[in-house]
Motif scaffolding. Structure first.
Motif, PDB file in Angstrom:
ATOM      1  N   THR A  17       0.845  -1.185   0.000  1.00 57.03           N
ATOM      2  CA  THR A  17       0.000   0.000   0.000  1.00 57.03           C
ATOM      3  C   THR A  17       0.881   1.236   0.000  1.00 57.03           C
ATOM      4  O   THR A  17       2.107   1.137  -0.088  1.00 57.03           O
ATOM      5  CB  THR A  17      -0.964  -0.010   1.219  1.00 57.03           C
ATOM      6  N   LYS A  18       0.269   2.399   0.102  1.00 58.02           N
ATOM      7  CA  LYS A  18       0.991   3.665   0.210  1.00 58.02           C
ATOM      8  C   LYS A  18       0.523   4.389   1.460  1.00 58.02           C
ATOM      9  O   LYS A  18      -0.669   4.407   1.757  1.00 58.02           O
ATOM     10  CB  LYS A  18       0.732   4.553  -1.000  1.00 58.02           C
ATOM     11  N   PHE A  38      -3.601   5.622   4.865  1.00 60.29           N
ATOM     12  CA  PHE A  38      -3.128   4.576   3.976  1.00 60.29           C
ATOM     13  C   PHE A  38      -4.077   4.482   2.793  1.00 60.29           C
ATOM     14  O   PHE A  38      -5.295   4.496   2.967  1.00 60.29           O
ATOM     15  CB  PHE A  38      -3.092   3.220   4.690  1.00 60.29           C
ATOM     16  N   SER A  39      -3.515   4.375   1.606  1.00 55.98           N
ATOM     17  CA  SER A  39      -4.323   4.110   0.423  1.00 55.98           C
ATOM     18  C   SER A  39      -4.749   2.646   0.502  1.00 55.98           C
ATOM     19  O   SER A  39      -3.906   1.754   0.596  1.00 55.98           O
ATOM     20  CB  SER A  39      -3.494   4.366  -0.835  1.00 55.98           C
ATOM     21  N   ASP A  40      -6.041   2.406   0.516  1.00 57.73           N
ATOM     22  CA  ASP A  40      -6.558   1.045   0.699  1.00 57.73           C
ATOM     23  C   ASP A  40      -7.812   0.846  -0.160  1.00 57.73           C
ATOM     24  O   ASP A  40      -8.898   0.580   0.354  1.00 57.73           O
ATOM     25  CB  ASP A  40      -6.859   0.817   2.180  1.00 57.73           C
TER      26      ASP A  40
END
Length: 75
Positions: free
Chosen positions: A3-4, A64-66
């Motif tokens: 993730t990011k 978090f990019s999710d």
């Protein structure tokens, strides 16, 4: 899970996950907006500790990019 971690901050900052340095970022000064910096991270199954240290004072956004909703947070 890959993730990011997305961060926006008005002050300089440093990021650690489970005690390991992930990266640093420069603050923007007075104007802060989400998602100004991105760090690639990979999590193994289990609990993890995220620490963001800010130099000075200011505002900070972190997420978090999710998009697939794979991350889980304890209640």
């Amino acid at each position: 899970i890959k993730t990011k971690l997305l961060i926006g901050s008005s002050a300089d900052f440093a990021v650690r996950i489970d005690g390991k340095p992930i990266g640093n970022g420069k603050g923007t000064g007075k104007r802060v907006q989400p998602d100004q910096a991105a760090f690639d991270v990979a999590f193994t199954k289990g609990k993890h500790t995220v620490a963001i240290t800010v130099t000075g004072s200011g505002s900070l956004y972190a997420r978090f990019s999710d998009p697939d909703r794979k991350l889980r947070y304890p209640e």
